[in-house]
Design an enzyme around this catalytic site. Structure first.
Site, PDB file in Angstrom:
ATOM      1  N   THR A 184      36.363  38.604  41.112  1.00  0.00           N
ATOM      2  CA  THR A 184      36.367  40.074  41.137  1.00  0.00           C
ATOM      3  C   THR A 184      37.816  40.540  40.960  1.00  0.00           C
ATOM      4  O   THR A 184      38.286  40.672  39.844  1.00  0.00           O
ATOM      5  CB  THR A 184      35.755  40.637  42.435  1.00  0.00           C
ATOM      6  OG1 THR A 184      36.427  40.075  43.557  1.00  0.00           O
ATOM      7  CG2 THR A 184      34.281  40.323  42.514  1.00  0.00           C
ATOM      8  N   LYS A 207      35.855  32.189  45.568  1.00  0.00           N
ATOM      9  CA  LYS A 207      36.505  33.425  45.130  1.00  0.00           C
ATOM     10  C   LYS A 207      36.780  34.264  46.376  1.00  0.00           C
ATOM     11  O   LYS A 207      36.102  34.132  47.395  1.00  0.00           O
ATOM     12  CB  LYS A 207      35.662  34.178  44.120  1.00  0.00           C
ATOM     13  CG  LYS A 207      34.307  34.672  44.569  1.00  0.00           C
ATOM     14  CD  LYS A 207      34.276  35.941  45.340  1.00  0.00           C
ATOM     15  CE  LYS A 207      35.031  37.029  44.598  1.00  0.00           C
ATOM     16  NZ  LYS A 207      35.130  38.240  45.495  1.00  0.00           N
ATOM     17  N   THR A 218      35.126  39.789  48.918  1.00  0.00           N
ATOM     18  CA  THR A 218      34.209  38.917  49.630  1.00  0.00           C
ATOM     19  C   THR A 218      34.494  37.464  49.297  1.00  0.00           C
ATOM     20  O   THR A 218      34.778  37.130  48.160  1.00  0.00           O
ATOM     21  CB  THR A 218      32.779  39.242  49.174  1.00  0.00           C
ATOM     22  OG1 THR A 218      32.413  40.494  49.734  1.00  0.00           O
ATOM     23  CG2 THR A 218      31.791  38.181  49.605  1.00  0.00           C
ATOM     24  N   GLU A 298      45.097  39.963  47.281  1.00  0.00           N
ATOM     25  CA  GLU A 298      45.448  41.240  46.665  1.00  0.00           C
ATOM     26  C   GLU A 298      46.858  41.681  47.039  1.00  0.00           C
ATOM     27  O   GLU A 298      47.174  41.849  48.204  1.00  0.00           O
ATOM     28  CB  GLU A 298      44.433  42.291  47.086  1.00  0.00           C
ATOM     29  CG  GLU A 298      43.080  42.019  46.456  1.00  0.00           C
ATOM     30  CD  GLU A 298      41.967  42.795  47.108  1.00  0.00           C
ATOM     31  OE1 GLU A 298      42.173  43.334  48.194  1.00  0.00           O
ATOM     32  OE2 GLU A 298      40.878  42.848  46.510  1.00  0.00           O
ATOM     33  N   ASN A 417      43.780  48.579  46.428  1.00  0.00           N
ATOM     34  CA  ASN A 417      42.680  49.008  47.275  1.00  0.00           C
ATOM     35  C   ASN A 417      42.504  50.511  47.352  1.00  0.00           C
ATOM     36  O   ASN A 417      41.581  50.992  47.994  1.00  0.00           O
ATOM     37  CB  ASN A 417      42.852  48.404  48.670  1.00  0.00           C
ATOM     38  CG  ASN A 417      42.525  46.938  48.658  1.00  0.00           C
ATOM     39  OD1 ASN A 417      41.423  46.554  48.288  1.00  0.00           O
ATOM     40  ND2 ASN A 417      43.491  46.107  49.015  1.00  0.00           N
ATOM     41  N   SER A 422      35.999  49.347  45.166  1.00  0.00           N
ATOM     42  CA  SER A 422      35.531  47.955  45.185  1.00  0.00           C
ATOM     43  C   SER A 422      35.085  47.635  46.590  1.00  0.00           C
ATOM     44  O   SER A 422      35.256  48.407  47.490  1.00  0.00           O
ATOM     45  CB  SER A 422      36.629  47.012  44.726  1.00  0.00           C
ATOM     46  OG  SER A 422      37.823  47.282  45.426  1.00  0.00           O
TER      47      SER A 422
END
Lengths: 422, 422
Positions: A184, A207, A218, A298, A417, A422
């Site tokens: 993702t 992932k 996730t 991230e 974010n 998302s």
């Protein structure tokens, strides 16, 4: 594969990234984690990853991993969030029988907070996989990741299952294609494998970042092995491995609705390791996947390892390490390359664990900055200019210790974010 | 004041900010919170704020608030962090007698994690205040805020006490000077007062954000009243007010080593309110100060109010509200003006509280987006373009409810907390 080869910039990045670490391949008799292979490294497994049209970008978004046996033992660990996605509710039922023949995973949608219709979608996906593989729906685990609260585009999912089934293969590239299809916000696919000298192998793909306390991304992980394993052994070994690897990756303290770690065992090697041997191999592969998730979290600019020793118990050590790992003031200071041990001491003191402020030591990148709760050296003595930061917190109370992996809180994290749903 | 008048850009900003809200002054017989006055609003109090040279910037950094009586009843609430700053350890001893004549506050250094020497510094500061005021050191509360782990520049602190004592006055400007001198990353001084029609008043000043779960900016609050109050009444009313105001301001979940909320009662009005009346006035002033802290939190672009209703208990409601308030994925989404209710549902589900995912409702800025755990409207129906965001989470289980104030997680927050040591 492949009728529908992985293509586009994502896949190219993927293969470049993987090739740079393929020199870690294990030599004969040496058990080294190998990132050039993944879920298809053990015998008895086929995989595929294709673009089903779930993602608007057209990037790969559907993966299939099939266990051809002879055994179909399986075990799983799921999110502890009370708000559980439909595929988690479905897959917990599947795993209750401790067996599974296949797992279908999609990115581009979490299928969480979607009500009874969302559960029917997960069920229909399993039915479709069962139909094309000639197995039962109850043998099919389903995993999803993406935005919460939206239904999946089921026509795309169902035709994607056909495409993925047609693309199934047991080559390294097939495993990689599956790893790519679950990405993702990941910038790189994540896979690893470990070959035991006695002839059995553990492979895996993943992932996202963080089990029980994952980032927005996730965490989905599929581990495969050709070892001969009883269901109870598989379950115990998986839990033991997850507890000290995925469970201790804590990117932002948030907990996903969809987290799933799955183990499929084909028994195709004919070798039966002990539970300890299996757990050790699963732990090695899981630790490597967790490190890949940390490195690709991230907005990450610092990979931070927080170790607490001298705690009254392991549980206390873990609590203190988590508290520090989740503290935004600590995370922003480290983003700024500032060895601000005072914020670390304050975060440790706020944790619900036994702590004596007069025995508190804080060491950053090898420099003891705080000893007995007070300054031991100038902060400038610790160099935080590099990407890796190690924080060691000594509590001086007992023998409990634990390590948690986390990342800094950067502008990149805020950007990723806040700018995208998302 | 003032031998050493407050000056420089900080003070100018301060007075401008205060003047903009002075229209809220209470008319006769109307109990409205008035931000044009603070700790010197009740009779029997003098205050001062001066530049002692603790801060390198030369900005005001030392405040003194003196209770001239006739009564000297006092009560305090302190941080629950196990790592407590030296002034907290000192002041807890002072408050054990439930009496205090003066409080000295400094910005520019937290005097935390400074060992026995730091405690001696706090004690020496109290001794100095006692000497110049002709009282006992045990009558003097000490509060500090700033960087953890560094000793205070004691010559500057001690000579600053002399200057502050010389500048003491009971005018509105003296109270404001004290509020300015405790600012750290605050951009505006924070004060408020409420006059009861029956002739007694509560005043207050504060800095920072968040009790029990404060931001880097330690929360220091001094409340004053000229009501006639017994020690037990003062303590109970202060705790009741703090519990539903400062305790429910949760900017980043971090907990300071220095948080202090103090109440000094002079009895100079001759009026004895009931405990309920006192608690109501303290709550009104405290809620106003908490709202000022929220509005001025580090990097704030959204002022977020999270209300949970229908919980099995008030404690559960508070837990869920806190979990959502602290979730970085929720906070970044709101910074991006994205009504991402899925992240709110996920954060609520992760909280250690009773929750039925099928009864979960989420309303953002008045629009019901999630009903019974699934989508009720398109997210675009909620407009988050303004500065104020209200999130209402309905659990549908019982009568427990609670509200927590928080802010978003912005680039400004990351910048302030990574670029400077504090």
């Amino acid at each position: 594969m492949s009728a529908q080869p992985v293509s586009g910039p994502t896949a190219e990045t993927a293969e470049t990234a993987v090739s740079t670490v393929s020199t870690e391949s294990a030599g004969p008799g040496v058990s080294t984690v190998d990132r050039s292979v993944g879920v298809t490294a053990p015998r008895g497994f086929r995989a595929a990853g294709i673009a089903a049209g779930i993602k608007e970008s057209g990037n790969p978004d559907l993966a299939l991993v099939v266990n051809d046996g002879p055994s179909d033992v399986a075990a799983g660990v799921f999110t502890e969030n009370k708000v559980k996605a439909a595929p988690v509710l479905w897959s917990r039922q599947v795993l209750r029988q401790q067996r599974s023949r296949a797992v279908v995973l999609n990115s581009g949608g979490a299928n969480a907070c979607t009500g009874p219709e969302g559960f029917q979608d997960a069920h229909a996906t399993a039915e479709k996989v069962a139909e094309v593989l000639g197995i039962g729906a109850i043998d099919v685990v389903v995993c999803s990741t993406g935005l919460i609260g939206e239904r999946l585009p089921m026509p795309a999912v169902l035709s994607g299952v056909d495409s993925a089934a047609a693309a199934l293969g047991d080559a390294a590239e097939d495993g990689l294609a599956a790893a790519v299809a679950v990405m993702t916000t990941d910038t790189r696919p994540k896979q690893a494998a470990l070959r035991d000298p006695s002839g059995w192998t553990v492979g895996g793909m993943g992932k996202g970042a963080g089990m029980m306390a994952p980032s927005l991304a996730t965490m989905l992980v599929v581990l495969t092995t050709d070892a001969v394993v009883e269901p109870e052994t598989a379950d115990a070994a998986l839990r033991a491995a997850s507890r000290v690897t995925f469970d201790r990756l804590d990117i932002d303290g948030s907990m996903s609705t969809n987290d799933t770690v799955l183990l499929l065992a084909s028994g195709a090697s004919g070798v039966r390791p002990s539970q300890e041997e299996l757990a050790a191999a699963l732990t090695a592969v899981s630790a490597d996947l967790a490190a890949q998730m940390q490195a690709d979290a991230e907005g990450v600019t610092k990979e931070i390892t927080i170790t607490v020793t001298g705690a009254a118990s392991e549980a206390d050590a873990l609590t203190v390490a988590r508290w520090v790992a989740r503290d935004n003031l600590v995370k922003t200071a480290l983003f700024g390359s500032d060895p601000n041990w005072g914020r670390i001491a304050a975060a440790a003191g706020a944790a619900p664990a036994e702590l004596d402020p007069d025995r508190l030591d804080v060491t950053i990148n090898g420099v003891l900055l705080c000893e007995g709760g007070a300054k031991a050296a100038e902060r400038s003595a610790a160099d935080l200019s590099g990407r890796h930061v190690t924080v060691h917190i000594g509590l001086g109370l007992g023998g409990g210790e634990a390590t948690v992996l986390t990342t800094d809180l950067s502008h990149g994290y805020v950007e990723e974010n806040s700018a995208y749903s998302s």
